[in-house]
Scaffold this motif. Structure first.
Motif, short mmCIF file in Angstrom:
data_model
loop_
_atom_site.label_atom_id
_atom_site.label_comp_id
_atom_site.label_asym_id
_atom_site.label_seq_id
_atom_site.Cartn_x
_atom_site.Cartn_y
_atom_site.Cartn_z
N LEU A 141 -37.36 68.88 -18.91
CA LEU A 141 -37.83 70.26 -18.73
C LEU A 141 -39.31 70.34 -19.09
CD1 LEU A 141 -37.51 73.25 -18.16
CD2 LEU A 141 -36.61 73.55 -20.49
N GLU A 142 -39.69 69.75 -20.20
CA GLU A 142 -41.11 69.75 -20.60
C GLU A 142 -41.94 68.94 -19.60
OE1 GLU A 142 -42.46 71.66 -22.89
OE2 GLU A 142 -40.41 72.46 -23.08
N PHE A 143 -41.39 67.84 -19.12
CA PHE A 143 -42.09 67.05 -18.10
C PHE A 143 -42.29 67.87 -16.84
CE2 PHE A 143 -41.57 63.96 -14.49
CZ PHE A 143 -42.83 63.40 -14.58
N SER A 144 -41.27 68.61 -16.43
CA SER A 144 -41.38 69.45 -15.24
C SER A 144 -42.45 70.52 -15.41
CB SER A 144 -40.02 70.09 -14.92
OG SER A 144 -39.03 69.12 -14.70
N LYS A 145 -42.53 71.09 -16.60
CA LYS A 145 -43.56 72.09 -16.86
C LYS A 145 -44.95 71.46 -16.78
CE LYS A 145 -40.75 75.03 -19.93
NZ LYS A 145 -40.60 75.51 -21.33
N LEU A 146 -45.08 70.25 -17.31
CA LEU A 146 -46.37 69.56 -17.25
C LEU A 146 -46.81 69.32 -15.81
CD1 LEU A 146 -46.20 66.80 -20.03
CD2 LEU A 146 -47.75 68.77 -19.94
N LEU A 147 -45.85 68.97 -14.95
CA LEU A 147 -46.21 68.69 -13.56
C LEU A 147 -46.75 69.93 -12.87
CD1 LEU A 147 -43.46 66.24 -12.21
CD2 LEU A 147 -45.66 65.75 -13.30
N ILE A 148 -46.20 71.10 -13.19
CA ILE A 148 -46.74 72.33 -12.61
C ILE A 148 -48.14 72.60 -13.14
CG2 ILE A 148 -46.47 74.84 -12.50
CD1 ILE A 148 -43.45 74.41 -12.52
N GLU A 149 -48.31 72.47 -14.46
CA GLU A 149 -49.58 72.82 -15.09
C GLU A 149 -50.69 71.83 -14.76
OE1 GLU A 149 -48.49 72.88 -19.19
OE2 GLU A 149 -47.68 74.92 -19.12
N LYS A 150 -50.35 70.55 -14.68
CA LYS A 150 -51.37 69.51 -14.58
C LYS A 150 -51.48 68.86 -13.20
CE LYS A 150 -52.07 69.92 -19.05
NZ LYS A 150 -53.29 70.59 -19.57
N ALA A 151 -50.43 68.99 -12.37
CA ALA A 151 -50.45 68.31 -11.08
C ALA A 151 -50.15 69.23 -9.91
CB ALA A 151 -49.45 67.14 -11.08
N ASP A 152 -49.88 70.50 -10.18
CA ASP A 152 -49.54 71.47 -9.12
C ASP A 152 -48.33 71.01 -8.30
OD1 ASP A 152 -51.60 73.10 -9.92
OD2 ASP A 152 -52.99 72.43 -8.37
N VAL A 153 -47.37 70.38 -8.97
CA VAL A 153 -46.15 69.91 -8.32
C VAL A 153 -44.95 70.47 -9.08
CG1 VAL A 153 -44.72 67.90 -7.75
CG2 VAL A 153 -47.22 67.79 -7.46
N ALA A 154 -44.01 71.06 -8.37
CA ALA A 154 -42.79 71.59 -8.99
C ALA A 154 -41.61 70.70 -8.65
CB ALA A 154 -42.52 73.02 -8.51
N VAL A 155 -40.81 70.37 -9.66
CA VAL A 155 -39.57 69.60 -9.49
C VAL A 155 -38.47 70.31 -10.26
CG1 VAL A 155 -40.87 67.45 -9.26
CG2 VAL A 155 -40.00 68.12 -11.51
N ALA A 156 -37.24 69.86 -10.08
CA ALA A 156 -36.10 70.46 -10.80
C ALA A 156 -35.71 69.54 -11.95
CB ALA A 156 -34.92 70.66 -9.86
N PRO A 157 -35.80 70.02 -13.21
CA PRO A 157 -35.44 69.17 -14.36
C PRO A 157 -33.96 68.85 -14.37
CG PRO A 157 -35.84 71.44 -15.06
CD PRO A 157 -36.25 71.36 -13.62
N GLY A 158 -33.64 67.60 -14.68
CA GLY A 158 -32.26 67.13 -14.60
C GLY A 158 -31.31 67.86 -15.52
#
Length: 405
Positions: free
Chosen positions: A338-355
């Motif tokens: 979940l924290e990794f997914s949040k980082l991807l939005i904030e730092k890479a402009d990529v959204a994924v679904a946390p497992g």
């Protein structure tokens, strides 16, 4: 005031945290490449849309429809099962049209679950597979999602140690979220197991037509005798890119479907008739549009696997479904997905679904949906590469990253 009873039984919706962050980033002007929600971006087939337009506004089509689906739609679904799987269905008693497979699952849970009934659900799994029964007052016991011999060892253990005895087991292949595919031999063993222990099987086959090799996923109803214990759910959402149209099906065991139809008769009047007529056109028409859909998703899968590996994130290539189920990069395994997914939005402009949104056994993975075009997927990979290359500097004293090997 305390929460209502059924609301208290539902855990916080993990994906809502990601969705809020995604919306906030977009409001701030960020171009988020959304690989999170399995929401098809492809258009519905033209001949299906044409049939909808042709039917809308005709006399009687604005009136209430039938909650179990118009007769022509149920016949079309039976025809699809005959062509695709060699399975014979009685459209009157063995087919119920639903408002998408999600509604079908939820209302089947309402139909068959008494308070305290135990249902065996894969973990990780699509949320409605568990939460539909939780909302109906049932109790969930987790079993593995992988269709391996170990699955039956776990299933046997769950049966022995569950009081009361489970009433049903849920399976989903091709799997959402893990993209695993079951063989017909696996289904044969599962039907035999269900009959031995006198439990029902609820099979989610929503991704039956999204496969990338020469082995189309089978239906459990192909197994002789499966009809005695099985109801299978399919959907127009992925096969024909008709997600918002909300048309799905439950087929199989007459007793279960009679219960579902009775519950639905109290809750809805069925989908808008022109939508059902258009769905008939989809099922009875050429499958060229389905082949084109498969080819597009396969190209996207190949681009994602190749470009993400080049960016420093190797991900397994799914054999089927519109998802990849990927372990988090090694450097980010000290934090939750979940924290990794949040980082991807904030730092890479990529959204994924946390497992972890698919169950606690989904932790350590993220689900990537093939719902952006190839150019956007390559852009996501470039964004990820830049983030990974600068992560140590960007996240210094913020999150505990694993040491680089």
């Amino acid at each position: 005031m305390s929460d209502f009873y059924r609301i208290k039984r539902l855990p916080p919706y993990v994906f809502e945290q990601v969705n809020r962050l995604k919306a906030r980033a977009r409001a701030g002007g960020a171009d988020i490449i959304d690989l999170g929600m399995g929401n098809p971006d492809l258009p519905a087939p033209k001949h299906v849309i044409d049939k909808l337009v042709e039917t809308a506004g005709k006399p009687r089509t604005d009136r209430y429809s039938a909650s179990k689906g118009i007769a022509g739609l149920r016949r079309a679904q039976a025809g699809y099962y005959a062509r695709r799987f060699g399975v014979t269905l009685d459209p009157e008693s063995q087919v119920v049209a639903t408002l998408g497979s999600k509604e079908g699952f939820a209302n089947m849970a309402q139909a068959i679950t008494a308070p305290g009934d135990v249902v065996l659900v894969p973990n990780p799994s699509y949320p409605i597979h568990a939460f539909g029964f939780l909302m109906a007052g049932g109790v969930i016991r987790s079993v593995p999602s992988a269709p391996t011999p170990d699955y039956f060892v776990a299933l046997e253990r769950a049966i022995i140690h569950s009081i009361p005895k489970p009433i049903a087991v849920v399976v989903c292949y091709p799997s959402n979220p893990t993209a695993e595919v079951a063989s017909l031999d696996f289904y044969k063993d599962l039907v035999a197991f269900a009959k031995k222990h006198e439990i029902f099987v609820l099979s989610d086959l929503a991704y039956a037509e999204v496969y990338f090799d020469d082995h189309p996923p089978p239906s459990m109803l192909q197994v002789p005798g499966a009809m005695d214990v099985t109801v299978e759910f399919t959907s127009m959402s992925k096969t024909f890119s008709m997600a918002g149209w909300r048309i799905g099906f439950a087929v199989g065991n007459e007793r279960l479907l009679s219960a579902l139809a009775r519950v639905k008769s109290y809750l809805d009047y069925g989908a808008f008739t022109p939508v059902q007529v258009a769905a008939v056109a989809a099922l009875n028409g050429s499958d060229d549009c389905v082949k084109e859909m498969r080819a597009i998703y396969k190209r996207r899968r190949d681009v994602m696997v190749e470009s993400f590996a080049q960016a420093g994130w190797p991900i397994p290539a799914p054999r089927a479904s519109m998802f990849a189920w990927a372990p988090a990069p090694e450097r980010f395994r000290n934090i939750s997905t979940l924290e990794f997914s949040k980082l991807l939005i904030e730092k890479a402009d990529v959204a994924v679904a946390p497992g972890e949104g698919f169950g606690e056994h989904g932790e350590g993975f993220v689900r990537l949906a093939l719902v952006e075009n190839e150019q956007r997927i390559r852009q996501a990979a470039r964004n990820l590469r830049r983030f990974f290359e600068t992560a140590d500097a960007q996240l210094h004293n913020v999150v505990p990253l694993a040491a680089r090997g």
